[in-house]
Design an enzyme around this catalytic site. Structure first.
Site, PDB file in Angstrom:
ATOM      1  N   ARG A 188      66.084  24.132  17.310  1.00  0.00           N
ATOM      2  CA  ARG A 188      67.359  23.921  16.610  1.00  0.00           C
ATOM      3  C   ARG A 188      67.293  24.591  15.252  1.00  0.00           C
ATOM      4  NH1 ARG A 188      67.205  17.458  14.854  1.00  0.00           N
ATOM      5  NH2 ARG A 188      65.128  17.522  13.919  1.00  0.00           N
ATOM      6  N   CYS A 212      70.835  31.692  10.010  1.00  0.00           N
ATOM      7  CA  CYS A 212      70.702  32.042   8.593  1.00  0.00           C
ATOM      8  C   CYS A 212      71.992  31.638   7.886  1.00  0.00           C
ATOM      9  CB  CYS A 212      70.455  33.545   8.473  1.00  0.00           C
ATOM     10  SG  CYS A 212      70.539  34.158   6.784  1.00  0.00           S
ATOM     11  N   ASN A 228      73.602  18.957  10.842  1.00  0.00           N
ATOM     12  CA  ASN A 228      72.597  17.901  10.880  1.00  0.00           C
ATOM     13  C   ASN A 228      71.395  18.301  10.037  1.00  0.00           C
ATOM     14  OD1 ASN A 228      71.517  15.349  12.288  1.00  0.00           O
ATOM     15  ND2 ASN A 228      69.838  16.837  12.555  1.00  0.00           N
ATOM     16  N   GLU A 229      71.059  17.494   9.070  1.00  0.00           N
ATOM     17  CA  GLU A 229      69.847  17.707   8.273  1.00  0.00           C
ATOM     18  C   GLU A 229      69.679  19.162   7.848  1.00  0.00           C
ATOM     19  OE1 GLU A 229      66.663  16.054  10.621  1.00  0.00           O
ATOM     20  OE2 GLU A 229      66.973  14.052   9.845  1.00  0.00           O
ATOM     21  N   GLU A 282      70.368   7.652   9.729  1.00  0.00           N
ATOM     22  CA  GLU A 282      69.330   7.459  10.744  1.00  0.00           C
ATOM     23  C   GLU A 282      68.294   6.516  10.153  1.00  0.00           C
ATOM     24  OE1 GLU A 282      67.676  11.152  12.140  1.00  0.00           O
ATOM     25  OE2 GLU A 282      69.640  12.077  12.466  1.00  0.00           O
ATOM     26  N   GLN A 318      60.975  12.993  23.092  1.00  0.00           N
ATOM     27  CA  GLN A 318      60.760  11.971  24.129  1.00  0.00           C
ATOM     28  C   GLN A 318      59.842  10.861  23.672  1.00  0.00           C
ATOM     29  OE1 GLN A 318      57.422  13.758  26.978  1.00  0.00           O
ATOM     30  NE2 GLN A 318      59.285  14.940  27.060  1.00  0.00           N
ATOM     31  N   MET A 319      58.995  11.101  22.640  1.00  0.00           N
ATOM     32  CA  MET A 319      58.101  10.060  22.132  1.00  0.00           C
ATOM     33  C   MET A 319      58.711   9.334  20.923  1.00  0.00           C
ATOM     34  SD  MET A 319      55.393   9.910  24.062  1.00  0.00           S
ATOM     35  CE  MET A 319      53.985   9.190  23.173  1.00  0.00           C
ATOM     36  N   HIS A 320      59.973   9.567  20.638  1.00  0.00           N
ATOM     37  CA  HIS A 320      60.645   8.916  19.508  1.00  0.00           C
ATOM     38  C   HIS A 320      61.306   7.645  20.034  1.00  0.00           C
ATOM     39  CE1 HIS A 320      63.263   8.190  16.157  1.00  0.00           C
ATOM     40  NE2 HIS A 320      62.884   9.279  15.529  1.00  0.00           N
TER      41      HIS A 320
HETATM   42 ZN   LIG Z   1      64.872  16.447  11.061  1.00  0.00          ZN
END
Ligand SMILES: [Zn+2]
Ligand SMILES: [Zn+2]
Ligand SMILES: [Zn+2]
EC number: 3.2.1.23
Lengths: 625, 625, 625
Positions: B103, B107, B141-142, B318, B367-369
């Site tokens: 992601r 630029c 996002n972020e 979040e 997937q591990m979050h």
């Molecule tokens: Zn992030």
């Protein structure tokens, strides 16, 4: 078991060859490996072959009674070849070319180079395939050495796309399997899949796993081209390749399926220095090697070779005879180690131990790598040890196969998965296997290391240290065995495309384990849970289910669960924890457990039992009781 | 304060959506954030939009009573878009492309991509801008995640030159301001200015500072395009963005000026593991997070958001609900931490805490979050904590604003300067602010974190930990306040273009401080000057002037100077030194000082007082005395 | 000895110049170095020269009585020049361009740039070559700073091929010398030799050594172009260059052969922080510098300069006056150090100590680098120390040459070889020389550092710490001297093309040593052999021969062999081991040994003896007994 040596006649004047051959034979060697880096001498100009020197060398060695293992020289294509197709060069993960000037300067996916490799293989096999002195072949040399399995070239990208098309059939299937909807990574065709390097943050782990599988398959495919040629042109000769230590860049089970004998190159001191061992271990075993390094690989590669159906045929194609040149520090082995390592190979069933190399070459990259002879042709310290062990082999030539005690189940994709997604530092499936192996060996047990689809018959204890992807029938096969079973963390935690299974880990192993993993966490060094003589370190899982807690920490954390004959290690399998679990399971299995001192190891064969004293460089051999 | 959750309907079969929505509402959530990574599902082919699924998702969530925060999907442009303009990809400082496959592969300076981002924003806002269920927007996002603010592409270079031309007017002005005569770096036109990467040794710090400012401005400009579209097409909805922790890649004061609400993403355990904390802190707080991580960012971002005039509106967009996947080690939080972190946000004035994410996705990068739900749809440990705190919020919904105690002055260019020119390892303005904040919080005080141009009214203690560039009027404003003032090293040490001021540091603050800095030096770890319970470490300045020495080392080194209400900390503000100085100044200010134990923190709001026990995961709430 | 200062008039308004000049003279300075970075002011546009300002500056300095050392500005070509020939930029070993934006942005092999450098040198020399104020020239600035000697550009590759053709005559000779048969690296023409970077694993060490030699030669050739011009256009002026500390990128013996005076830039605190010293040393000497750093380089460069036949003429062209900006940590020197370092230079025979710089410049890359004056024109702490030492020099101006005690033999190719093939971490020939130097200095001895072909007359002790390639006649010259000799590991271990000599190491030194090295190994930290107050660490060789064991470890390992007047140190020369060996040899030589305390050093000149107390910043001077 035979003894042999690696020899490079092209490094020395022709007049030395007969004397070298004679000395080899007198020393007790019967095999000599040659030729694997000699392309520039065999074909000095495109299409012009110079066979004279190699004819001479082979004849002289043969005349001395040595059986020749001839290497295909494809690890070192000459400069003129690279200049003719510069895009045969691999690109590294940063996009940089990995050019000419050392070795292994090729991309496994480059069609043009694969054809050239076939051409030179055919030429060499045409000439020597039926020579009486030639008893075997080695394809290429150490596939993957210097991190060369993965290439990020255009050739690799195109081949990867074809490989994916074949594996997944449709791009929708790939998108679904990988979960590409996450972060809008969905592709509309296989041509939209790139290589997984140079992404902004980590690429999809499923993407990486596919690329690791593809890269491994490319090695196997490259090797098979040579194998097919050699089988056709050199009937009856053993075809081998030399694998390395602690190396998992390709799936050795797959490669071994095409070979007659799986060889490996054993450098216990170099491996100790360069791999995951603690500083304390690196110091304690600096001159002997950790006592399980060589044995682990012997058992691992015997298991890989067993894929062809029979008891696996394997050899040590290179064996460290003194200091090497390539580790961070390069000490000399203790007196006795060259003999000890040779006998460890014997005890594990090797067909051949071949020392690397005959005489130290005073030039180029490996000038600091010891040989059996010094550059001035005098004996190096290893020479006398080989002389001794060659004599001893007369008495101990037939120790018999190892008595079956315990088995470890390991797969290459398991290690790829833990490399792609360690989740916490140091969580490697290979390392889990090594530490489990060490714990079993410390108990004086024999260990076989098996592929996940290998038969499990005859083992009283089976350890699955960390096997994220499990074959559909593994649970059944474990259930129907009478063995004690230890299953470690992350086992059954992924499907074939790196997704967590629907019913949570351990997936198909859930009934066997009697529980499901509802939470996984990783712990920094120093963050642990205290047990009774053991600790929970590095990795911890919480289980729900019917299994009973067997090992419980002071704070209530459960380190090990038990469900009848099956134990589940919910923490990282290392140190006193895995030692404790292995000890309990082995006792339950009725195995002859006997915790050995730090530097001692035992191998019990049908006829002979070997005791190795690594810290003293000593071996004792006795008839098996 | 409301509770919410981040949800990705596109990850799950449509039949699950209504039930998910219902469970969210039942849990006590009233907000749901969706859509920010869904471009490939919204526009699967160039120009072909698929709204059906999103219509359905929004309707179902709305029907369950949830207010929807809709994300523009510009952080994850699909592959077909990247293939249409490959030069939209950023280049890293080494010149490597940062391509598709994860992601943030764009630029900020690429005009074509900015237009595409506007196009998709317009499309989404056209469709849902006036939907009753949509109560807010998140842009992208972020920004900057994975180090993506700086790009070294041709687009960036060209835009940088234009930006410089606008800032400096003439190339002579730039040459003069930067001191380009040094090393013959003088340019004859803006076209001769390159990007500051890939120079032989470090580029001019003024060059880097300009590039950092430019890069920040490009983010703000990129965001404003979306804000303008959303304001026009979705009137009355809050526009937000989600900032990160310990991240200073762009100036959050500038970005916040265009937003209604500044959000941030709170991952206390991940941040602890990945940032500058000592190993001791990382161990002690492994499962709770350092007790000032969340609070520091709450206060920082409230201050950033306050730039629009009012008390700053901010949210946690979040919130970590369990182990994450992206730190070096990823432990599980202590029981109670999810509730504690939620209440810490409440006590600091958040409008919303939104947990990330609803259900753990079993595929792809995260997937591990952990989520509130496990991949198998059962409750994860956080679920029950959210349930509890949702109930508690009924009673504690209105704690009132924080009582004004102390303020810290921080600017983003301050951190850029100390990153560009640390002069000694570990000398970071952000870290100086964090350690000063910690010292104040340990005294039980409330802290606001202010921009250098923010009003200073009402604070009895103002700390300027490290502010190289000071606004012209800051000295006057500090002088005319009645506060105790602490000024830290390097403050006032540079003009706007990174030059040392003519009268030496602290430049415009010299009268206030009562001295000038005539020498600065940095000290390696272990090289310190001993004081009485505190030490001089890392950085040391020598002053000349009228101020009095307040803290003097055994060897005569002066650590802290005093000039009436103003103290100057001449060493690095950390450890017992800043604790001592803060304690003295707070006492002089008549503040209610009370040195709290290591893991305890307090927040005093007008109506309620909160006590947080980080090491036990507990919170007590009482009416403010 | 004279004192001087580095000055940049272009940084300051013209009206300050006369006053600056006057203050310099009043301070006791008689030399001023200027101009070396001023190309963009001398030639602001291609072909348009602006001499006015430099005329003025030179005149004002001259009028104040200062002798001017004028630098050629070739280290900082302006942007317009780079834009005219972008391929003048060097490429780093990763293939990345090292572009404009700081300094040293050129490839030594680029013909076009060498012509431009000649053109600007000619222009400056034309204008000022016969100016009465100009007493000397400095070519370029710090060749090799920021790792700029090696370039991997096309220009470098082509020049390397020509250089090889000249050195080897035929490609067969090269293949034979390098042992290219190993790994099929044989080339068919010089056009098939690539640069040694970006190979899959390490390139042939012979290849690297040739590239190091070539790269060094390119520096010498680049410099010679300027020297030839300056000699022609500025007769009678000294031509110098400023070398650096612990820097071995080119062969300083070769460069010095073209110069009148070899200068070097002395930054004891920065060098301590950035080089191989232990953390304990870095702490203990943080404010004084390790007491042998400056002296080692004084003696080294005096030896390099002696190549022209006479006693070597050398100067300190830059001397640290306070904290610098470029080390990891940058502390202030102890009071007294600037004076002490100046007197250490005097004691070693410097012609000039020139402080860097006159006034701290408040902008650009070195704004944190102290000067004699602060940016606000007031005196920095060094100013008063210079004032004091300028006065003291009246009395101590003529200490006389150093009394001959011991000599160390060092060569640049020795260090290249140990960098190319360390075989174990930390095994550096330069560092072996430094530790041997330290051991001799701790005994209160004077040390000369000699090239391998320098005369050995008059030394009672000669140490060859690590000299892999030895000149043919060195053994004879050592044998025919009456000196005690200490030879260290790896000496004589290679021929000129990096091959192990036929008779094994120490090759031509074997008779002298009385033995041959039959095994070499390296030891990780912690792996050592215990001796009596000393240990064998890092490196260990086994010898066979007639020499007697002199130092034997508890376990029988022999650390030092003796053959009459000659000792062979078979372990790494460091710590108590080299101290012990040096102590014994010095005693045998009848030298006045006297083990000094840690921070004290002595220099015995014919007329004066200096005692330096580094840890106290003090110096005492007395008449030599
Ligand atoms: Zn992030
Ligand atoms: Zn290898
Ligand atoms: Zn320099």
């Amino acid at each position: 078991m035979r003894l042999g040596v690696c020899y490079y006649p092209e490094h020395w004047p022709q007049h030395m060859w007969p004397r070298d051959a004679k000395r080899m034979a007198e020393l007790g060697l019967s095999r000599v490996r040659i030729g694997e880096f000699a392309w520039s001498r065999i074909e000095p100009e495109p299409g012009r072959f110079d066979w004279d020197w190699l004819d001479q060398a082979i004849d002289k060695l043969h005349e001395a009674g040595l059986g020749i293992i001839l290497g295909t020289p494809t690890a070192t294509p000459p400069k003129w070849l690279v200049d003719r197709m510069p895009d045969m060069i691999a690109l590294d993960a940063q996009g940089r070319p990995r050019g000419f000037g050392s070795r292994r300067h090729y991309c496994f996916s480059h069609d043009g180079y694969r054809e050239e490799a076939a051409r030179i293989t055919r030429a060499v096999a045409d000439r020597y395939g039926r020579h009486k002195g030639v008893v075997g072949w080695q394809t290429d040399n150490e596939y993957g050495c210097h991190d060369t399995v993965q290439s990020f070239s255009t050739a690799a990208r195109d081949a990867f796309r074809s490989w994916l098309a074949e594996r997944y059939g449709s791009i929708d299937a790939l998108n679904e399997a990988w979960g590409n909807v996450f972060w809008s990574m969905e592709a509309r065709s296989f041509e939209e899949i790139e290589l997984p390097n140079l992404t902004v943050t980590e690429a999809n782990p499923a993407h990486w796993l596919a690329f690791r599988r593809f890269s491994s398959d490319q090695v196997v495919r490259f090797n098979r081209v040579q194998v097919d040629i050699l089988r056709a042109l050199s009937p009856g000769r053993d075809i081998m390749h030399n694998a390395m230590g602690f190396y998992t860049g390709y799936d050795h089970h797959d490669l071994a399926a095409d070979l007659d004998v799986l060889g490996w190159d054993s450098y216990p001191l170099g491996f100790l220095e360069m791999f995951r061992f603690s500083d304390e271990e690196k110091l304690a075993f600096a001159r002997s090697g950790h006592p399980d390094i060589a044995a682990f690989h012997h058992d691992l590669y015997r298991g890989c070779a067993a894929g062809r159906g029979a008891e696996g045929r394997w050899s040590v194609l290179e064996q460290q005879p003194g200091p090497v040149n390539w580790a961070r520090h390069n000490p000399a082995p203790l007196p006795g180690m060259v003999r000890l390592w040779t006998l460890e190979a014997l005890a594990h069933g090797a067909e051949l131990v071949s020392y690397f190399r005959w005489r130290q070459f005073p030039k180029a990259q490996e000038q600091m790598h010891a040989g059996l002879l010094r550059p001035d042709d005098a004996s190096a310290p290893a020479f006398a040890e080989v002389e001794q062990v060659a004599t001893e082999l007369d008495a101990w030539a037939e120790p018999g196969p190892g008595v079956k005690h315990a088995a470890i189940v390991f797969s290459y994709p398991a290690e790829w998965m833990t490399q792609i997604q360690p989740q916490g530092e140091g969580c490697s499936a290979l390392w889990a296997a090594f530490r489990s192996y060490e714990a079993l060996r410390r108990q004086g047990l024999n260990v076989d290391i098996l592929a996940p689809d290998a038969p499990l018959d005859g083992y009283r204890l089976i350890v699955v240290p960390c096997l994220p992807i499990v074959p559909d029938d593994l649970a059944d096969r474990l259930a129907s065995s009478a063995s004690q079973v230890i299953i470690g963390p992350r086992s059954g935690s992924r499907d074939a495309d790196f997704a967590i299974p629907e019913g949570l880990p351990p997936g198909p192993l859930a009934d066997l384990v009697g529980g499901r993993v509802v939470l996984s966490e990783t712990l920094r060094p120093g963050l642990f849970h205290n047990g009774a003589g053991w600790n929970v370190t590095r990795w911890l899982e919480r289980l729900e289910g019917d299994a009973e807690a067997e090992l419980v920490c002071d704070d209530g954390t459960i380190a090990c669960w038990r469900n009848g004959r099956v134990r589940y290690c919910a923490a990282w399998p290392e140190g006193q924890l895995i030692q404790t679990i292995v000890g309990r399971a082995a006792a339950d299995a009725g195995l002859p457990v006997d915790l050995l001192p730090e530097g001692r190891r035992r191998r019990t064969c049908e006829r002979l039992t070997f005791e190795f004293e690594y810290l003293a460089g000593g071996v004792s051999v006795s008839a098996t009781a």
